[in-house]
Design an enzyme around this catalytic site. Structure first.
Site, PDB file in Angstrom:
ATOM      1  N   GLY A  11       0.908  -1.225  -0.150  1.00 47.11           N
ATOM      2  CA  GLY A  11      -0.113   0.105  -0.178  1.00 47.11           C
ATOM      3  C   GLY A  11       0.676   1.225  -0.145  1.00 47.11           C
ATOM      4  N   VAL A  23      16.993   8.338   0.196  1.00 49.13           N
ATOM      5  CA  VAL A  23      17.884   7.197  -0.050  1.00 49.13           C
ATOM      6  C   VAL A  23      18.878   7.367  -1.262  1.00 49.13           C
ATOM      7  CG1 VAL A  23      17.771   4.859  -1.401  1.00 49.13           C
ATOM      8  CG2 VAL A  23      16.271   5.247   0.581  1.00 49.13           C
ATOM      9  N   ARG A  72       1.198  -5.133  -5.906  1.00 58.31           N
ATOM     10  CA  ARG A  72       1.051  -6.548  -4.975  1.00 58.31           C
ATOM     11  C   ARG A  72       1.345  -7.709  -6.010  1.00 58.31           C
ATOM     12  NH1 ARG A  72      -2.764  -3.393  -1.690  1.00 58.31           N
ATOM     13  NH2 ARG A  72      -1.435  -3.386   0.445  1.00 58.31           N
ATOM     14  N   ASP A 103       4.496  -4.335   6.186  1.00 57.72           N
ATOM     15  CA  ASP A 103       5.038  -5.756   6.704  1.00 57.72           C
ATOM     16  C   ASP A 103       5.148  -6.984   5.762  1.00 57.72           C
ATOM     17  OD1 ASP A 103       2.334  -6.130   6.947  1.00 57.72           O
ATOM     18  OD2 ASP A 103       2.230  -7.396   8.827  1.00 57.72           O
ATOM     19  N   THR A 125       3.730   2.807   5.747  1.00 58.66           N
ATOM     20  CA  THR A 125       2.524   2.621   5.491  1.00 58.66           C
ATOM     21  C   THR A 125       1.602   3.651   6.518  1.00 58.66           C
ATOM     22  OG1 THR A 125       0.603   0.947   6.296  1.00 58.66           O
ATOM     23  CG2 THR A 125       2.927   0.870   7.246  1.00 58.66           C
ATOM     24  N   ASP A 127      -0.814   3.007   8.261  1.00 59.58           N
ATOM     25  CA  ASP A 127      -1.524   2.048   9.217  1.00 59.58           C
ATOM     26  C   ASP A 127      -0.801   2.285  10.530  1.00 59.58           C
ATOM     27  OD1 ASP A 127      -3.768   1.242   7.670  1.00 59.58           O
ATOM     28  OD2 ASP A 127      -2.797  -0.422   6.963  1.00 59.58           O
ATOM     29  N   ASP A 129       1.360   0.105  11.642  1.00 58.58           N
ATOM     30  CA  ASP A 129       1.491  -1.075  12.390  1.00 58.58           C
ATOM     31  C   ASP A 129       2.618  -2.103  12.051  1.00 58.58           C
ATOM     32  OD1 ASP A 129       1.223  -1.652   9.497  1.00 58.58           O
ATOM     33  OD2 ASP A 129      -0.456  -2.994   9.592  1.00 58.58           O
ATOM     34  N   ARG A 171      -7.147  -2.469   9.255  1.00 55.55           N
ATOM     35  CA  ARG A 171      -7.715  -3.778   9.208  1.00 55.55           C
ATOM     36  C   ARG A 171      -7.389  -4.320  10.596  1.00 55.55           C
ATOM     37  NH1 ARG A 171      -6.311  -5.559   4.049  1.00 55.55           N
ATOM     38  NH2 ARG A 171      -7.162  -3.536   3.135  1.00 55.55           N
TER      39      ARG A 171
HETATM   40  P1  ADP Z   1       2.392  -4.127   2.681  1.00 53.82           P
HETATM   41  O1  ADP Z   1       3.850  -4.180   2.364  1.00 53.82           O
HETATM   42  O2  ADP Z   1       1.831  -2.730   2.619  1.00 53.82           O
HETATM   43  O3  ADP Z   1       2.117  -4.935   4.160  1.00 53.82           O
HETATM   44  P2  ADP Z   1       1.452  -6.390   1.099  1.00 53.82           P
HETATM   45  O4  ADP Z   1       1.116  -7.203   2.372  1.00 53.82           O
HETATM   46  O5  ADP Z   1       0.403  -6.370   0.154  1.00 53.82           O
HETATM   47  O6  ADP Z   1       1.600  -5.029   1.432  1.00 53.82           O
HETATM   48  O7  ADP Z   1       2.741  -6.999   0.720  1.00 53.82           O
HETATM   49  C1  ADP Z   1       3.491  -6.291  -0.609  1.00 53.82           C
HETATM   50  C2  ADP Z   1       4.161  -7.336  -1.521  1.00 53.82           C
HETATM   51  O8  ADP Z   1       5.209  -7.966  -0.534  1.00 53.82           O
HETATM   52  C3  ADP Z   1       3.465  -8.638  -1.936  1.00 53.82           C
HETATM   53  O9  ADP Z   1       2.429  -8.315  -2.967  1.00 53.82           O
HETATM   54  C4  ADP Z   1       4.406  -9.528  -1.846  1.00 53.82           C
HETATM   55  O10 ADP Z   1       4.933  -9.298  -3.545  1.00 53.82           O
HETATM   56  C5  ADP Z   1       5.508  -9.395  -1.090  1.00 53.82           C
HETATM   57  N1  ADP Z   1       5.350 -10.162   0.000  1.00 53.82           N
HETATM   58  C6  ADP Z   1       4.227 -10.280   0.964  1.00 53.82           C
HETATM   59  N2  ADP Z   1       4.613 -11.202   1.820  1.00 53.82           N
HETATM   60  C7  ADP Z   1       5.563 -11.945   1.320  1.00 53.82           C
HETATM   61  C8  ADP Z   1       6.178 -13.184   1.724  1.00 53.82           C
HETATM   62  N3  ADP Z   1       5.608 -13.869   2.803  1.00 53.82           N
HETATM   63  N4  ADP Z   1       7.391 -13.389   1.102  1.00 53.82           N
HETATM   64  C9  ADP Z   1       7.617 -12.730   0.078  1.00 53.82           C
HETATM   65  N5  ADP Z   1       7.027 -11.673  -0.275  1.00 53.82           N
HETATM   66  C10 ADP Z   1       5.907 -11.521   0.307  1.00 53.82           C
END
Ligand code: ADP
Length: 319
Positions: A11, A23, A72, A103, A125, A127, A129, A171
């Site tokens: 997100g 960076v 994503r 995360d 993010t 959130d 979180d 969430r």
């Molecule tokens: P955020 O980073 O905001 O929490 P997501 O949970 O959608 O958003 O994660 C972003 C992207 O990170 C995912 O679409 C995926 O490509 C990668 N990702 C998420 N979980 C894993 C995982 N367990 N192992 C490897 N890549 C991951």
């Protein structure tokens, strides 16, 4: 380390651009080249990678969203996807990667690090979180957007003697609802971390009404229930005229606040320092206004906790 990469993932959040800028500028300051990976892990796998210069990040510190775009990518959760990403990085001579995201993005960074490619996670993010930091990039801006909305809703709520329910993002974490509720003077705040009691809420509203209050604001984090659902329940319990506002994606946009720009600049620069010092596999954060960093595996194993003192205070101040 002579060449690093940077990507934004998951997100988007206001302030990600300020982090990308930090960076790039910090790395170039230390004579390290920077490559931007466009479109998160999806862009990494497909090799959507371009060199960034000082000017590439000019005029972005004040912009919401992310110039590197985000995505994503389910495929990146597989070992094959991650190997493909590492191949692309090696092909471009990139030796370390800064991942700005939530995360989920950290899990991707952890997976790359475990396979021998050093990454540093920067918490981005709205959130708030992510474990291992008190504040994430974008949270403060989102809060200010929500507060602006609460203030406007309060005007109309007072004019019409209404109870307003404002549904905000969150969430799993109630940070936006809690902080915005406290700053916006909400009567009641519903967060996923704490159970709510409809009878108690109804009593509180009725008491306020009896002493002449013309309006009430109730914050609902989306992880608790939908605002509409809660509104129906509340009308049944109180008979008050109730309206619901779902703030939705406006919470993600907008120009980052000064706090988020400074936070992003500090965290982005620290991530580069870590990579330059061969300290991959870390996640950066801020605690008591000091920069900190943790092993990314350790950071992910921690749990984000909401500030329950603030929750208690919000109850005390809204009697
Ligand atoms: P955020 O980073 O905001 O929490 P997501 O949970 O959608 O958003 O994660 C972003 C992207 O990170 C995912 O679409 C995926 O490509 C990668 N990702 C998420 N979980 C894993 C995982 N367990 N192992 C490897 N890549 C991951």
């Amino acid at each position: 380390m002579k060449r690093i990469g940077v990507l934004t993932s998951g997100g988007d959040a206001p302030g990600m651009n300020a982090a990308v800028r930090a960076v790039v500028r910090k790395a170039i300051y230390h004579n390290v080249e920077v490559y931007g990976i466009f479109g998160g892990y999806a862009g990494l796998m497909s090799g959507n990678i371009q060199k960034l210069e000082l000017g590439s990040v000019g005029d972005i510190i004040h912009r919401g969203g992310t110039i590197l775009y985000s995505a994503r990518c389910e495929e990146f959760k597989t070992k094959e996807g991650q190997q493909q990403g590492i191949e692309q990085l090696r092909k471009h001579g990139i030796e370390g990667l800064v991942v700005i995201g939530g995360d989920g993005s950290y899990r991707g960074a952890k997976a790359l690090t475990e396979q021998g490619f050093p990454c540093v996670g920067v918490p981005g993010t709205i959130d708030n979180d992510i474990p291992g930091t008190e504040f994430t990039i974008g949270f403060d801006t989102a809060l200010n957007t929500v507060i602006d909305a609460i203030d406007k809703i309060r005007d109309t709520a007072t004019s019409h003697e209404r109870t307003f329910i404002i549904e905000v993002m969150g969430r799993d974490a109630g940070d936006i609802a809690l902080w915005a509720g406290l700053a916006g003077g909400a009567e009641t705040i519903l967060i996923p971390e704490e159970k709510y009691n409809m009878e108690e809420i109804a009593q509180r509203l009725k008491k306020g009404h009896e002493r002449g209050k013309r309006h009430s604001i109730i914050m609902v984090a989306e992880g608790v229930c939908s605002g509409v659902e809660f509104g129906k329940e509340l009308e049944e319990a109180t008979n008050f005229d109730t309206r619901v506002s779902v703030l939705g994606h406006i919470q993600r946009g907008g120009s980052p606040t000064a706090f988020d720009r400074v936070l992003a600049s500090r965290l982005g620069a620290r991530a580069v320092e870590l990579l330059i010092n061969d300290q991959g596999g870390r996640a950066v954060g801020v605690e008591k206004n000091h920069l900190v960093d943790y092993d990314i595996i350790e950071a992910l194993a921690k749990k984000h906790t909401i500030d329950l003192h603030l929750y208690k205070l919000s109850k005390e101040l809204s009697i």
